[in-house]
Every structure is written in structure tokens, then in C-alpha cells.
Design a protein around this motif. Structure first.
Motif, PDB file in Angstrom:
ATOM      1  N   ASP A 172      -3.748  -0.903  -9.860  1.00  0.00           N
ATOM      2  CA  ASP A 172      -5.115  -0.237  -9.789  1.00  0.00           C
ATOM      3  C   ASP A 172      -5.431   0.253  -8.422  1.00  0.00           C
ATOM      4  OD1 ASP A 172      -5.261  -1.029 -12.537  1.00  0.00           O
ATOM      5  OD2 ASP A 172      -6.588  -2.903 -12.112  1.00  0.00           O
ATOM      6  N   LEU A 173      -4.954  -0.553  -7.327  1.00  0.00           N
ATOM      7  CA  LEU A 173      -5.450  -0.318  -6.038  1.00  0.00           C
ATOM      8  C   LEU A 173      -4.720   1.143  -5.710  1.00  0.00           C
ATOM      9  CD1 LEU A 173      -5.585  -2.532  -2.982  1.00  0.00           C
ATOM     10  CD2 LEU A 173      -4.205  -0.438  -2.843  1.00  0.00           C
ATOM     11  N   ILE A 174      -3.411   1.140  -6.020  1.00  0.00           N
ATOM     12  CA  ILE A 174      -2.529   2.414  -5.499  1.00  0.00           C
ATOM     13  C   ILE A 174      -3.230   3.811  -6.477  1.00  0.00           C
ATOM     14  CG2 ILE A 174      -0.413   3.412  -5.853  1.00  0.00           C
ATOM     15  CD1 ILE A 174       0.899   0.917  -5.151  1.00  0.00           C
TER      16      ILE A 174
ATOM     17  N   PRO B 154       0.524   6.092 -10.126  1.00  0.00           N
ATOM     18  CA  PRO B 154       1.695   6.515  -9.431  1.00  0.00           C
ATOM     19  C   PRO B 154       2.876   5.654  -9.433  1.00  0.00           C
ATOM     20  CG  PRO B 154      -0.295   6.816  -7.833  1.00  0.00           C
ATOM     21  CD  PRO B 154      -0.719   5.965  -9.042  1.00  0.00           C
ATOM     22  N   VAL B 155       2.627   4.408  -9.510  1.00  0.00           N
ATOM     23  CA  VAL B 155       3.518   3.115  -9.703  1.00  0.00           C
ATOM     24  C   VAL B 155       2.929   2.460 -11.040  1.00  0.00           C
ATOM     25  CG1 VAL B 155       5.036   1.518  -8.908  1.00  0.00           C
ATOM     26  CG2 VAL B 155       4.274   3.173  -7.370  1.00  0.00           C
TER      27      VAL B 155
ATOM     28  N   ASP C 146      -6.771  -0.009   0.428  1.00  0.00           N
ATOM     29  CA  ASP C 146      -8.128   0.056  -0.241  1.00  0.00           C
ATOM     30  C   ASP C 146      -9.038   0.775   0.662  1.00  0.00           C
ATOM     31  OD1 ASP C 146      -9.781   0.075  -2.509  1.00  0.00           O
ATOM     32  OD2 ASP C 146     -10.073  -2.290  -2.508  1.00  0.00           O
ATOM     33  N   GLU C 147     -10.031   1.351   0.149  1.00  0.00           N
ATOM     34  CA  GLU C 147     -10.955   2.315   1.185  1.00  0.00           C
ATOM     35  C   GLU C 147     -11.858   1.582   2.108  1.00  0.00           C
ATOM     36  OE1 GLU C 147     -14.151   5.995   0.491  1.00  0.00           O
ATOM     37  OE2 GLU C 147     -13.410   4.864  -1.443  1.00  0.00           O
ATOM     38  N   GLN C 148     -12.207   0.197   1.512  1.00  0.00           N
ATOM     39  CA  GLN C 148     -12.996  -0.475   2.398  1.00  0.00           C
ATOM     40  C   GLN C 148     -12.322  -1.022   3.532  1.00  0.00           C
ATOM     41  OE1 GLN C 148     -13.507  -3.831  -0.673  1.00  0.00           O
ATOM     42  NE2 GLN C 148     -14.175  -4.784   1.246  1.00  0.00           N
TER      43      GLN C 148
END
Length: 256
Positions: A21-23, A33-34, A83-85
């Protein structure tokens, strides 16, 4: 740098699902992507699927797998996502050094990965911050992709190798401003070619936009112009050795 970040291999299906989920979020992709099943299979096969955890929460992921070339075994680092944060907190470098430690513990002394040469922040991180070296150019390597960073553009990539045998990297040389320039920006932001000379025994430099142009046509123009210069240089034995944050790239000629 986040002081209390922990780097470790993912423990179970729940953590692997969170990594998928993060990727997918990082790449803003329509499909992972994976994919989760592939990531689980890689982990079962002994590949390092590393997570960076901050206060118990997954903040970054690195997916790699063992590979080799004529010079011996290496780890191919397929994808790293933060992750964005946590952007700008040093977690990308921390998890890359985690991959380095994983390799050295197993007697593996080299890593490899590909990156988009139009993205100057990635070039600066890979070549200058880590000290990796660009060795080959691959035109439209992945074909069409559906994430926001690659959609509608040829997915050109440069392969880098990272020698892990030195001391912990703390930044390589800055981009040399006095080297002869083979590509630079014109008055309207367009790419302009200098005079090529593959027989030179001196460093050369390229100057590209600091960020990928928002105009799709101009971005494509830069993609093809950079390909036209970088691909033959690397094929002839030049090595991409430095980049700065403003879009200056330096390539070093092969030994005499």
C-alpha cells in the motif's frame, strides 16, 4: 534524520500488505508497482524486503533481490519508497544504508538499481549523497506505466552500481562547473546541444532543468535530448559520477 527509526525485514503478511500500500501511494499508481503476492514470494525466497519503522509505524520500504553480473553477486534494489509525511527526514538514505548493511553481513559488496535521469533530486541522492556510479542507459526500460510520474513518457532509466566496500558514504564530489557542457537550457527552457566528442579524456557536464517541466511536450523534448547525449557517452565507457541539486551532471571519461 529520525533518531528512533528502526530498519528490519518485514515480519509477516500484514506488514507486507502495508508495504504494498505504501509503495502504491508513493507512486500514485493505479495498480501496485510491486504486487503483494510477488513481494511475499520474494521474501520467502530470501530477498531483503526491508521496512523503516518510526514509533512502530511503517514509514519507508525497500524491495530488493539478489542478482549477478560478470563481476559477481550483487543486490538489485528494485524500489524504495518513503511515505509522504516522512519526506525530507532522511529515511530514504537510512533505508538505503540498511540495504547496504544487509549486503555486507552476507559478504555482498555491490548494489545496483535504475533511476530516471530526468529527476535531478534522485540523481543527486544516488550519485552524490550515496556515491553510486551511472554505468549504462536503457531507453524506455519499463514501457508504458500508469503512475503519475511516468504516465505518457518513455520510461528511460540509468543503471547505477554502488561499491559497498568503502566506509559509510557521507557524500561524494560536487558537480564540477568547469567541465565542458554538452547539454544546457536555451532561452525558452528548451534543450540545446553542445559539440559532442566521445574521444575526449576530460570530464563533461550536462545542465538540465532542476525539475521535470510541467509542459508534457517540453518534458518529452528533454527526455529525448538527454537520451541522445547520455546513452552514447555511457556506452563508450564514460561513467556518470556526480550531480548537484540544480541539475548539473558530470561524466568522467574511461581510463586511457
Amino acid at each position: 534524520m529520525v533518531a528512533n527509526a528502526e530498519i528490519r525485514e518485514l515480519a509477516d503478511a500484514e506488514e507486507t500488505s502495508a508495504a504494498t500500500d505504501l509503495i502504491t501511494r508513493v507512486w500514485q499508481a493505479q495498480t501496485p508497482p510491486v504486487p503483494f503476492p510477488f513481494m511475499r514470494a520474494l521474501g520467502l525466497a530470501g530477498a531483503p524486503i526491508l521496512g523503516c519503522f518510526v514509533a512502530g509505524r511503517l514509514a519507508a520500504v525497500a524491495v530488493g533481490f539478489l542478482s549477478s553480473d560478470p563481476d559477481g553477486p550483487l543486490l538489485h534494489s528494485h524500489v524504495v519508497g518513503v511515505d509522504e509525511q516522512w519526506r525530507g527526514a532522511g529515511l530514504g538514505r537510512k533505508i538505503k544504508l540498511g540495504q547496504r548493511s544487509w549486503c555486507l553481513e552476507r559478504g555482498i559488496t555491490r548494489m545496483a538499481w535504475t533511476f530516471d535521469p530526468l529527476r535531478t533530486a534522485n540523481a543527486y541522492f544516488n550519485l552524490t549523497r550515496l556515491g553510486a556510479t551511472g554505468i549504462s542507459y536503457h531507453s524506455d526500460f519499463y514501457g508504458q506505466m500508469n503512475d503519475v510520474f511516468n504516465h505518457g513518457m518513455p520510461t528511460d532509466r540509468v543503471l547505477v552500481h554502488w561499491d559497498l566496500t568503502g566506509s559509510e558514504p557521507r557524500g561524494a564530489c560536487a558537480a564540477e562547473s568547469t567541465a565542458r557542457c554538452l547539454l544546457f537550457q536555451g532561452a525558452a527552457g528548451e534543450p540545446v546541444h553542445g559539440v559532442p566528442d566521445l574521444m575526449t579524456r576530460e570530464d563533461v557536464r550536462l545542465r538540465i532543468p532542476r525539475t521535470v517541466p510541467a509542459d508534457t511536450s517540453l518534458a518529452l523534448h528533454w527526455r529525448l535530448a538527454l537520451r541522445e547525449v547520455l546513452e552514447p557517452l555511457l556506452r563508450s565507457g564514460f561513467r556518470w559520477t556526480a550531480a548537484d541539486q540544480n541539475g548539473t551532471y558530470v561524466l568522467t571519461p574511461p581510463p586511457a
